[in-house]
Scaffold this motif. Structure first.
Motif, PDB file in Angstrom:
ATOM      1  N   UNK A   1       3.745 -50.678  19.180  1.00 46.83           N
ATOM      2  CA  UNK A   1       4.911 -49.893  19.587  1.00 46.83           C
ATOM      3  C   UNK A   1       6.101 -50.166  18.676  1.00 46.83           C
ATOM      4  N   UNK A   2       6.337 -51.434  18.394  1.00 47.38           N
ATOM      5  CA  UNK A   2       7.480 -51.788  17.560  1.00 47.38           C
ATOM      6  C   UNK A   2       7.284 -51.321  16.121  1.00 47.38           C
ATOM      7  N   UNK A   3       6.059 -51.424  15.606  1.00 43.18           N
ATOM      8  CA  UNK A   3       5.791 -50.974  14.239  1.00 43.18           C
ATOM      9  C   UNK A   3       5.965 -49.463  14.117  1.00 43.18           C
ATOM     10  N   UNK A   4       5.480 -48.729  15.115  1.00 45.97           N
ATOM     11  CA  UNK A   4       5.648 -47.280  15.118  1.00 45.97           C
ATOM     12  C   UNK A   4       7.119 -46.914  15.260  1.00 45.97           C
ATOM     13  N   UNK A   5       7.820 -47.642  16.130  1.00 45.75           N
ATOM     14  CA  UNK A   5       9.240 -47.386  16.324  1.00 45.75           C
ATOM     15  C   UNK A   5      10.043 -47.597  15.053  1.00 45.75           C
ATOM     16  N   UNK A   6       9.662 -48.601  14.271  1.00 47.03           N
ATOM     17  CA  UNK A   6      10.381 -48.870  13.025  1.00 47.03           C
ATOM     18  C   UNK A   6      10.215 -47.705  12.049  1.00 47.03           C
ATOM     19  N   UNK A   7       9.027 -47.111  11.993  1.00 47.90           N
ATOM     20  CA  UNK A   7       8.802 -45.958  11.118  1.00 47.90           C
ATOM     21  C   UNK A   7       9.628 -44.749  11.542  1.00 47.90           C
ATOM     22  N   UNK A   8       9.823 -44.591  12.845  1.00 48.39           N
ATOM     23  CA  UNK A   8      10.552 -43.438  13.372  1.00 48.39           C
ATOM     24  C   UNK A   8      12.035 -43.727  13.581  1.00 48.39           C
ATOM     25  N   UNK A   9      12.427 -44.999  13.431  1.00 50.74           N
ATOM     26  CA  UNK A   9      13.816 -45.368  13.690  1.00 50.74           C
ATOM     27  C   UNK A   9      14.140 -45.403  15.167  1.00 50.74           C
ATOM     28  N   UNK A  10      13.136 -45.708  15.992  1.00 55.60           N
ATOM     29  CA  UNK A  10      13.302 -45.743  17.448  1.00 55.60           C
ATOM     30  C   UNK A  10      12.972 -47.126  17.989  1.00 55.60           C
TER      31      UNK A  10
ATOM     32  N   UNK B   1      10.426 -53.634  28.073  1.00 58.84           N
ATOM     33  CA  UNK B   1      11.078 -54.618  28.960  1.00 58.84           C
ATOM     34  C   UNK B   1      10.046 -55.353  29.800  1.00 58.84           C
ATOM     35  N   UNK B   2       9.023 -54.623  30.261  1.00 60.64           N
ATOM     36  CA  UNK B   2       7.976 -55.290  31.035  1.00 60.64           C
ATOM     37  C   UNK B   2       7.165 -56.257  30.173  1.00 60.64           C
ATOM     38  N   UNK B   3       7.195 -56.042  28.862  1.00 59.05           N
ATOM     39  CA  UNK B   3       6.494 -56.937  27.940  1.00 59.05           C
ATOM     40  C   UNK B   3       7.442 -57.943  27.293  1.00 59.05           C
ATOM     41  N   UNK B   4       8.621 -58.110  27.890  1.00 59.68           N
ATOM     42  CA  UNK B   4       9.657 -58.934  27.261  1.00 59.68           C
ATOM     43  C   UNK B   4       9.172 -60.362  27.018  1.00 59.68           C
ATOM     44  N   UNK B   5       8.375 -60.885  27.912  1.00 58.07           N
ATOM     45  CA  UNK B   5       7.894 -62.256  27.749  1.00 58.07           C
ATOM     46  C   UNK B   5       6.684 -62.384  26.844  1.00 58.07           C
ATOM     47  N   UNK B   6       6.206 -61.263  26.325  1.00 57.64           N
ATOM     48  CA  UNK B   6       5.017 -61.265  25.463  1.00 57.64           C
ATOM     49  C   UNK B   6       5.456 -61.270  24.014  1.00 57.64           C
ATOM     50  N   UNK B   7       4.913 -62.179  23.226  1.00 55.78           N
ATOM     51  CA  UNK B   7       5.232 -62.201  21.800  1.00 55.78           C
ATOM     52  C   UNK B   7       4.396 -61.132  21.099  1.00 55.78           C
ATOM     53  N   UNK B   8       5.070 -60.193  20.422  1.00 51.04           N
ATOM     54  CA  UNK B   8       4.371 -59.085  19.779  1.00 51.04           C
ATOM     55  C   UNK B   8       3.474 -59.590  18.659  1.00 51.04           C
ATOM     56  N   UNK B   9       2.262 -59.078  18.624  1.00 53.36           N
ATOM     57  CA  UNK B   9       1.360 -59.399  17.531  1.00 53.36           C
ATOM     58  C   UNK B   9       1.780 -58.609  16.299  1.00 53.36           C
ATOM     59  N   UNK B  10       1.598 -59.200  15.131  1.00 54.64           N
ATOM     60  CA  UNK B  10       1.901 -58.466  13.907  1.00 54.64           C
ATOM     61  C   UNK B  10       0.947 -57.288  13.802  1.00 54.64           C
ATOM     62  N   UNK B  11       1.495 -56.104  13.612  1.00 51.94           N
ATOM     63  CA  UNK B  11       0.649 -54.908  13.592  1.00 51.94           C
ATOM     64  C   UNK B  11       1.184 -53.903  12.589  1.00 51.94           C
ATOM     65  N   UNK B  12       0.268 -53.210  11.938  1.00 55.73           N
ATOM     66  CA  UNK B  12       0.648 -52.076  11.104  1.00 55.73           C
ATOM     67  C   UNK B  12       0.928 -50.892  12.024  1.00 55.73           C
ATOM     68  N   UNK B  13       1.666 -49.906  11.550  1.00 53.32           N
ATOM     69  CA  UNK B  13       1.854 -48.707  12.386  1.00 53.32           C
ATOM     70  C   UNK B  13       0.505 -48.133  12.800  1.00 53.32           C
ATOM     71  N   UNK B  14       0.327 -47.775  14.060  1.00 50.54           N
ATOM     72  CA  UNK B  14      -0.967 -47.269  14.539  1.00 50.54           C
ATOM     73  C   UNK B  14      -1.429 -46.049  13.748  1.00 50.54           C
ATOM     74  N   UNK B  15      -2.744 -45.914  13.624  1.00 48.88           N
ATOM     75  CA  UNK B  15      -3.312 -44.812  12.849  1.00 48.88           C
ATOM     76  C   UNK B  15      -2.852 -43.450  13.358  1.00 48.88           C
ATOM     77  N   UNK B  16      -2.763 -43.300  14.686  1.00 50.83           N
ATOM     78  CA  UNK B  16      -2.387 -41.995  15.244  1.00 50.83           C
ATOM     79  C   UNK B  16      -0.967 -41.610  14.827  1.00 50.83           C
ATOM     80  N   UNK B  17      -0.071 -42.594  14.782  1.00 48.75           N
ATOM     81  CA  UNK B  17       1.313 -42.329  14.366  1.00 48.75           C
ATOM     82  C   UNK B  17       1.359 -42.040  12.874  1.00 48.75           C
TER      83      UNK B  17
END
Length: 463
Positions: free
Chosen positions: A385-394, A329-345
């Motif tokens: 965050x969004x890419x990782x969330x998509x993998x986890x369904x969150x 929500x604090x990043x609501x005005x920020x357009x997410x960069x296209x990203x692969x799921x982070x390596x740690x996830x």
């Protein structure tokens, strides 16, 4: 990046996953018997193997992964429920299949590629039984067809039990028409008033174990990549599936990898319908618990380990999601960069679906997002965050909707956000009297304020 490694119950070790055909990766998960609404424990495999489905789609491409989850729609419990209501079994099965679909959607599970039903595969079941009888693996006795376990020398290999142990540990019906106490039913006569299908062995209906073997063969082939389900299915269900399928297919293995999730307990006692200590997702959601909160709770433990379900787990899960959604929500005005799921996830999930470690990685990304000083860094963190969330369904919901703020008009939200920011500055300056006064003003407006490591979140409570 490392390869996907999965714990194979048959091998008793983690194995690198290599599909037989990378162009068609196949997975079958034992689904519900639809005579009542499924409870939380029934949804642990649904959520667990939904994550695996997502990981496989990411690795091989969505169009190359075929995931079948069956519906058992003929069964003694279904017959009893239909008889009690005086209706056809389809009334019962359609009702609870619909509820199961609704609960799955609320928990964020993707629909499987295929959802075969037992009643839709009677011809395939009868054909498989005929082959087993012709080849000497099954026999007809008093209107029943039974599989002869002694005809399959590897019976018990999955569960690693001796035949005597399996007989002692199972509620085996020792009927006079059986050649051996461990022989199990492939076909049985229907009782008066029960559904009935014609067959060369006489009118009746199939045994439960046979249904999955026939549905797998018809929809996925003789040998599949992954067969999954709860630990309670290892014996007798999966053991019997293997025996039937291997013998029907002249020695071809049923599955190349066997995965099983651990049990769910309720306040440290195993959750079961017989004990009456079950909790159903739609009941929780009727009490205001979000489906995503339930999903998060199920992912907090490693899927092979037992997990205790209680109110404290739900509260921790809600607060964790509040923290993550608060960052978005604090990043609501920020357009997410296209990203692969982070390596740690990815590394966590590739290590036998280590969801607790993957969730921990989410908070590391969230912390980095909060500290980001440039627009590019914030955009990158949001994308991760969004890419990782998509993998986890969150984190698939809109942040404002998650906090119930979509019901608050824009001017009111802006004013509340201003007060939240003023309070944050007062806390940073250690002006706690001012911070407390601002909290009191917010509470007067019905705003519930929660402080966490990723910052402050708010939602509307009672004014």
């Amino acid at each position: 990046m490392t390869s996907l490694r999965l714990y194979d119950t048959a091998a008793r070790e983690k194995r690198v996953f290599t599909p037989a055909d990378p162009e068609r990766v196949t997975m079958y998960v034992c689904g519900p018997t639809v005579y009542s609404a499924a409870h939380i424990g029934n949804f642990r495999p649904a959520v667990t193997f939904d994550v695996l489905f997502r990981v496989l789609r990411h690795l091989y491409g969505a169009e190359r992964v075929v995931y079948a989850r069956n519906i058992t729609d003929v069964d003694d419990n279904i017959n009893a429920a239909a008889a009690e209501e005086g209706v056809d079994i389809s009334v019962i099965t359609e009702r609870f299949t619909r509820i199961y679909h609704e609960d799955n959607a609320d928990l964020g599970n993707l629909p499987p590629s295929l959802e075969p039903t037992a009643t839709g595969h009677m011809a395939e079941m009868i054909k498989m039984i005929e082959g087993l009888v012709d080849d000497g693996f099954a026999y007809v006795a008093e209107g029943h067809v039974l599989f002869s376990v002694k005809a399959y020398e590897k019976y018990g290999a999955l569960s690693r039990r001796s035949l005597d142990d399996m007989i002692a540990g199972a509620r085996v019906e020792v009927a006079p028409y059986k050649k051996d106490a461990a022989d199990f039913v492939l076909w049985k006569p229907s009782k008066p008033g029960e559904p009935v299908w014609e067959s060369p062995f006489g009118p009746g209906r199939p045994g439960w174990h046979l249904e999955c073997s026939a549905m797998i063969e018809a929809n996925l082939g003789e040998t599949i990549d992954i067969h999954a389900g709860g630990q309670d299915l290892i014996f007798p269900h999966h053991e019997n599936e293997i025996a039937q399928s291997v013998c029907a297919h002249h020695g071809a293995p049923l599955a190349r990898y066997w995965l099983h999730n651990g049990f769910l307990s309720m306040d440290s006692e195993k959750m079961s319908k017989s004990l009456g200590n079950i909790v159903k997702p739609h009941e929780l959601m009727a009490q205001g618990v979000r489906g995503e909160t339930i999903r998060y709770g199920l992912l907090t433990g490693h899927y092979r380990a037992p997990l205790d379900w209680n109110d404290a787990l739900m509260e921790r899960s809600r607060k964790s999601l509040d923290r993550l959604y608060g960052v978005l929500r604090r990043l609501k005005g920020v357009e997410a960069a296209h990203a692969a799921p982070p390596d740690a996830v990815m590394t966590a999930l590739l290590d036998d679906l280590n969801t607790p470690r993957a969730l921990a990685a989410l908070f590391e990304i969230a912390g980095r997002a909060n500290k980001a000083e440039t627009e590019a860094d914030r955009a990158r963190a949001k994308g991760e965050l969004l890419a990782a969330g998509e993998l986890l369904g969150l984190m698939q919901d809109d942040p404002d909707a998650w906090f119930g703020l979509d019901a608050v008009d824009a001017e009111a939200r802006k004013d509340i956000d201003r007060l939240i920011e003023e309070r944050a500055r007062a806390r940073a300056a250690k002006n706690f009297a001012e911070a407390d006064a601002l909290r009191a003003r917010l509470e007067e407006r019905g705003v519930v304020v929660e402080d966490g490591p990723e910052g402050t979140t708010w939602r509307l409570g009672e004014a």
